[in-house]
Design an enzyme around this catalytic site. Structure first.
Site, PDB file in Angstrom:
ATOM      1  N   SER A 142       0.804  -1.221  -0.026  1.00 37.64           N
ATOM      2  CA  SER A 142       0.057   0.101   0.111  1.00 37.64           C
ATOM      3  C   SER A 142       0.881   1.397   0.284  1.00 37.64           C
ATOM      4  O   SER A 142       1.890   1.236   0.524  1.00 37.64           O
ATOM      5  CB  SER A 142      -0.926   0.091   1.314  1.00 37.64           C
ATOM      6  OG  SER A 142      -1.539   1.269   1.428  1.00 37.64           O
ATOM      7  N   TYR A 155      -2.411  -0.913  10.353  1.00 35.57           N
ATOM      8  CA  TYR A 155      -2.420  -1.208   8.930  1.00 35.57           C
ATOM      9  C   TYR A 155      -1.224  -0.792   7.997  1.00 35.57           C
ATOM     10  O   TYR A 155      -0.376  -1.625   7.362  1.00 35.57           O
ATOM     11  CB  TYR A 155      -3.470  -0.296   8.276  1.00 35.57           C
ATOM     12  CG  TYR A 155      -3.684  -0.491   6.658  1.00 35.57           C
ATOM     13  CD1 TYR A 155      -4.292  -1.638   6.369  1.00 35.57           C
ATOM     14  CD2 TYR A 155      -3.153   0.416   5.924  1.00 35.57           C
ATOM     15  CE1 TYR A 155      -4.287  -1.815   4.898  1.00 35.57           C
ATOM     16  CE2 TYR A 155      -3.211   0.369   4.583  1.00 35.57           C
ATOM     17  CZ  TYR A 155      -4.125  -0.934   4.000  1.00 35.57           C
ATOM     18  OH  TYR A 155      -4.209  -0.904   2.684  1.00 35.57           O
TER      19      TYR A 155
END
Length: 251
Positions: A142, A155
């Site tokens: 990401s 995350y």
């Protein structure tokens, strides 16, 4: 363009978002598919769409945080297809917390699915991939691994770890013909991204740091799928151990 004729590609998180878009992209290029997702209904919907393509596909409902179940599923799917030539690992979750208020269970949920799940999938796919003279592996990290994202500490930690994990796979196994790379999506309009919500009482101005020059840059999952497809193909013969950002220039 039929880069995947006679190739078998394993895709996790295949029922939604980037995973689904990648499955459809590979199918249009003639590739056979092994599909894994934890959403049985969405997986059925995808299989119905794929039935119009002249390819072979098999699927399994699987919780990627379950080490033994992942092995059973991957081995079964690979045997049914007759091997694996590539892996696109996309399965993961997004959770938004103030770090000071996040508890251990919430932290462990992200670690078990995003990071341990990545290990489980890669670990059990590798024996199949390394049977080939050349194979291709793409893990989805990401843009949060490169750019500070507020309220996404856990995350972002998992996604940064996926990037480092993939680089290690490259150096361990490139002599066995493995190409191991990451993509770093950001601003892709998936259900996962749309699930982002502000924790109560935060400074919402912080989110503006994610938009260069104040411009919101978003793209459909197919844009990410096109990059993943390239990295799974012979077009990526000279790309290894690195990352490609798919974020419209945000980072």
């Amino acid at each position: 363009m039929k880069r995947f004729l006679n190739k078998n590609i394993l895709i996790t998180g295949s029922a939604n978002g980037i995973g689904k878009a990648t499955a459809l992209r590979i199918a249009t290029e003639g590739g056979n598919l092994a599909l894994i997702d934890n959403n049985s209904e969405k997986l059925k919907e995808l299989c119905n769409e794929l039935s119009f393509f002249p390819i072979k596909f098999v699927s399994a409902v699987c919780d990627i945080s379950d080490y033994n179940l992942v092995k059973i599923c991957i081995d079964k799917l690979a045997e049914e297809l007759g091997g694996l030539n590539g892996l696109s690992h996309n399965a993961g979750i997004l959770r938004v917390y103030k770090t000071l208020e996040m508890n251990l269970n919430q932290w462990n949920e992200l670690i078990s699915i995003n990071l341990t799940g990545t290990f489980n999938v890669n670990k059990h796919a590798l024996p199949w991939l390394l049977k080939n003279k050349t194979s291709y592996l793409v893990n989805t990290s990401s843009s949060a691994s490169e750019q500070p994202h507020p309220w996404l500490a856990a995350y972002a930690a998992t996604k940064g770890a996926i990037k480092s994990f993939t680089r290690s796979l490259f150096i361990e196994y490139f002599q066995h013909g493995l190409h191991a790379n990451c993509v770093l999506p950001g601003g892709i309009t998936t259900d996962l991204a749309n699930s982002f919500s502000f924790p109560e009482g935060v400074n919402k101005e912080l989110i503006k740091t994610l938009d260069p020059l104040g411009q919101k840059i978003y793209a459909e999952p197919a844009k990410a799928a096109s990059v993943i497809a390239m990295l799974l193909s012979e077009d990526a013969e000279h790309i290894n151990g690195t990352e490609i950002a798919i974020d419209g220039g945000k980072v």
